[in-house]
Scaffold this motif. Structure first.
Motif, PDB file in Angstrom:
ATOM      1  N   HIS A 169       0.841  -1.199   0.000  1.00 12.10           N
ATOM      2  CA  HIS A 169       0.000   0.000   0.000  1.00 12.10           C
ATOM      3  C   HIS A 169       0.877   1.251   0.000  1.00 12.10           C
ATOM      4  N   SER A 170       0.357   2.326  -0.574  1.00  6.74           N
ATOM      5  CA  SER A 170       1.003   3.625  -0.410  1.00  6.74           C
ATOM      6  C   SER A 170      -0.077   4.701  -0.427  1.00  6.74           C
ATOM      7  N   HIS A 171       0.307   5.930  -0.148  1.00  7.59           N
ATOM      8  CA  HIS A 171      -0.626   7.040   0.044  1.00  7.59           C
ATOM      9  C   HIS A 171       0.210   8.310   0.132  1.00  7.59           C
ATOM     10  N   ASP A 172      -0.425   9.434   0.037  1.00  5.83           N
ATOM     11  CA  ASP A 172       0.301  10.711   0.053  1.00  5.83           C
ATOM     12  C   ASP A 172       0.624  11.130   1.488  1.00  5.83           C
ATOM     13  N   VAL A 173       1.391  10.263   2.165  1.00  4.70           N
ATOM     14  CA  VAL A 173       1.879  10.539   3.520  1.00  4.70           C
ATOM     15  C   VAL A 173       3.381  10.291   3.518  1.00  4.70           C
ATOM     16  N   TYR A 184       7.323   9.924   5.032  1.00  3.92           N
ATOM     17  CA  TYR A 184       8.020   9.499   6.234  1.00  3.92           C
ATOM     18  C   TYR A 184       8.487  10.724   7.021  1.00  3.92           C
ATOM     19  N   GLY A 185       8.413  10.636   8.331  1.00  5.16           N
ATOM     20  CA  GLY A 185       8.897  11.727   9.179  1.00  5.16           C
ATOM     21  C   GLY A 185      10.381  11.613   9.487  1.00  5.16           C
ATOM     22  N   SER A 186      11.020  10.549   8.989  1.00  8.45           N
ATOM     23  CA  SER A 186      12.463  10.345   9.182  1.00  8.45           C
ATOM     24  C   SER A 186      13.024   9.752   7.900  1.00  8.45           C
ATOM     25  N   GLY A 187      14.287   9.364   7.929  1.00 10.03           N
ATOM     26  CA  GLY A 187      14.897   8.737   6.759  1.00 10.03           C
ATOM     27  C   GLY A 187      14.897   9.660   5.551  1.00 10.03           C
ATOM     28  N   SER A 188      14.391   9.157   4.426  1.00  5.88           N
ATOM     29  CA  SER A 188      14.417   9.925   3.181  1.00  5.88           C
ATOM     30  C   SER A 188      13.375  11.030   3.136  1.00  5.88           C
ATOM     31  N   GLY A 189      12.308  10.922   3.934  1.00 10.49           N
ATOM     32  CA  GLY A 189      11.215  11.881   3.847  1.00 10.49           C
ATOM     33  C   GLY A 189      10.345  11.683   2.613  1.00 10.49           C
ATOM     34  N   GLN A 190      10.552  10.597   1.887  1.00 11.72           N
ATOM     35  CA  GLN A 190       9.761  10.320   0.696  1.00 11.72           C
ATOM     36  C   GLN A 190       8.406   9.722   1.077  1.00 11.72           C
ATOM     37  N   GLN A 191       7.562   9.507   0.071  1.00 13.53           N
ATOM     38  CA  GLN A 191       6.230   8.960   0.314  1.00 13.53           C
ATOM     39  C   GLN A 191       6.336   7.568   0.931  1.00 13.53           C
ATOM     40  N   SER A 192       5.550   7.341   1.984  1.00 10.27           N
ATOM     41  CA  SER A 192       5.645   6.087   2.719  1.00 10.27           C
ATOM     42  C   SER A 192       4.948   4.943   1.985  1.00 10.27           C
ATOM     43  N   VAL A 193       5.446   3.741   2.226  1.00  7.66           N
ATOM     44  CA  VAL A 193       4.848   2.502   1.729  1.00  7.66           C
ATOM     45  C   VAL A 193       4.579   1.623   2.938  1.00  7.66           C
ATOM     46  N   THR A 194       3.375   1.099   3.032  1.00  4.69           N
ATOM     47  CA  THR A 194       2.969   0.319   4.194  1.00  4.69           C
ATOM     48  C   THR A 194       2.231  -0.942   3.749  1.00  4.69           C
ATOM     49  N   GLU A 254      -4.510  -4.287   5.797  1.00  8.40           N
ATOM     50  CA  GLU A 254      -5.304  -5.515   5.830  1.00  8.40           C
ATOM     51  C   GLU A 254      -6.552  -5.408   4.962  1.00  8.40           C
ATOM     52  N   GLN A 255      -7.055  -4.188   4.762  1.00  5.13           N
ATOM     53  CA  GLN A 255      -8.304  -3.985   4.033  1.00  5.13           C
ATOM     54  C   GLN A 255      -8.153  -4.397   2.567  1.00  5.13           C
ATOM     55  N   LYS A 256      -9.102  -5.144   2.096  1.00  3.45           N
ATOM     56  CA  LYS A 256      -9.105  -5.624   0.714  1.00  3.45           C
ATOM     57  C   LYS A 256      -9.510  -4.534  -0.273  1.00  3.45           C
ATOM     58  N   GLU A 257     -10.387  -3.610   0.146  1.00  2.22           N
ATOM     59  CA  GLU A 257     -11.037  -2.696  -0.789  1.00  2.22           C
ATOM     60  C   GLU A 257     -10.273  -1.410  -1.049  1.00  2.22           C
ATOM     61  N   ASP A 258      -9.190  -1.141  -0.357  1.00  2.00           N
ATOM     62  CA  ASP A 258      -8.505   0.154  -0.448  1.00  2.00           C
ATOM     63  C   ASP A 258      -7.899   0.366  -1.827  1.00  2.00           C
ATOM     64  N   VAL A 259      -8.317   1.435  -2.514  1.00  2.04           N
ATOM     65  CA  VAL A 259      -7.831   1.715  -3.873  1.00  2.04           C
ATOM     66  C   VAL A 259      -6.353   2.089  -3.876  1.00  2.04           C
ATOM     67  N   ASN A 260      -5.815   2.517  -2.727  1.00  2.00           N
ATOM     68  CA  ASN A 260      -4.405   2.896  -2.659  1.00  2.00           C
ATOM     69  C   ASN A 260      -3.465   1.695  -2.593  1.00  2.00           C
ATOM     70  N   SER A 261      -3.991   0.507  -2.807  1.00  2.00           N
ATOM     71  CA  SER A 261      -3.154  -0.694  -2.854  1.00  2.00           C
ATOM     72  C   SER A 261      -2.953  -1.205  -4.284  1.00  2.00           C
ATOM     73  N   HIS A 262      -3.344  -0.421  -5.281  1.00  2.00           N
ATOM     74  CA  HIS A 262      -3.166  -0.827  -6.678  1.00  2.00           C
ATOM     75  C   HIS A 262      -1.789  -0.397  -7.205  1.00  2.00           C
TER      76      HIS A 262
END
Length: 216
Positions: A45-49, A51-61, A64-72
């Motif tokens: 999954h990813s989203h427009d959030v 990281y608050g540390s490290g690279s500061g790039q967009q986080s990948v997580t 569990e939810q099957k329906e989330d469009v941000n997992s495509h």
């Protein structure tokens, strides 16, 4: 907008002929899919959030939810290369995975992940254009990547395996799991495809591109 495009795609699917089971079981270039971790049953999954540390790039997580469009994720060729739509992805091939919603590529590099101190995995680039840190080798045991097979994704630049640490975030992404690069093909590094829109390899004698899909 994303939901509209997916509904249009599903409408097109219903009007196209169905191909045989062997052909529809390939993961192919241009397919839009969700990756399910076989050990934890969470989806990549990813989203427009950021990281608050490290690279500061967009986080990948992992979610569990099957329906989330941000997992495509869209399957593409490696950086500065192209692949034919519907072409099966060979085991051992190098690919990129572009996050459908934000158009950033699955990426890794030598930064520490925020929870476990493993290698950080992020989403990087602009409109699908990034760098060699977006390249992943598909490790599987067949000739081509099959949708029902367990695979591992090895980061080409660093040799790390895409995996889950088993640790979960707090706010603002409570319950989502940390995605990391791991040194060895250990627990948490096995993946399989789940819901998606899969482009079917077309026969030499057939003109239209065909599709197979599971619930998006």
């Amino acid at each position: 907008m994303i939901h509209t495009l997916l509904f249009v795609a599903l409408a097109l699917i219903s009007s196209l002929p169905y191909n045989n089971a062997a052909q529809t079981n390939y993961v192919t270039c241009g397919s839009i899919l969700k990756l399910l971790n076989s050990d934890y049953s969470y989806r990549l999954h990813s989203h427009d959030v950021k990281y608050g540390s490290g690279s500061g790039q967009q986080s990948v997580t992992g979610v569990e939810q099957k329906e989330d469009v941000n997992s495509h994720w869209v399957v593409k060729a490696q950086t500065k290369k192209l692949c034919d739509r519907g072409e099966p992805i060979a085991c051992g091939a190098t690919i990129r995975l572009e996050h459908l919603t934000t158009k950033k590529n699955l990426h890794s590099h030598h930064f520490s992940s925020p929870l476990s101190g493993e290698q950080e995995v992020s989403a990087y680039g602009v409109d699908g254009v990034g760098d060699t840190g977006d390249n992943w080798e598909v490790i599987c045991s067949n000739e081509s990547w099959m949708r029902d097979a367990h695979v591992r994704l090895r980061h080409v630049d660093t040799g790390m395996y895409l995996g889950m640490s088993g640790r979960s975030y707090g706010r603002p992404i409570s319950g989502q799991m940390e995605i990391v690069g791991l040194h060895s093909p250990q627990h948490g590094t096995r993946w399989t495809t789940s819901e998606g829109l899969y482009i079917v390899p077309k026969d030499k004698d057939s003109m239209p591109t065909e599709y197979a899909h599971t619930e998006l």
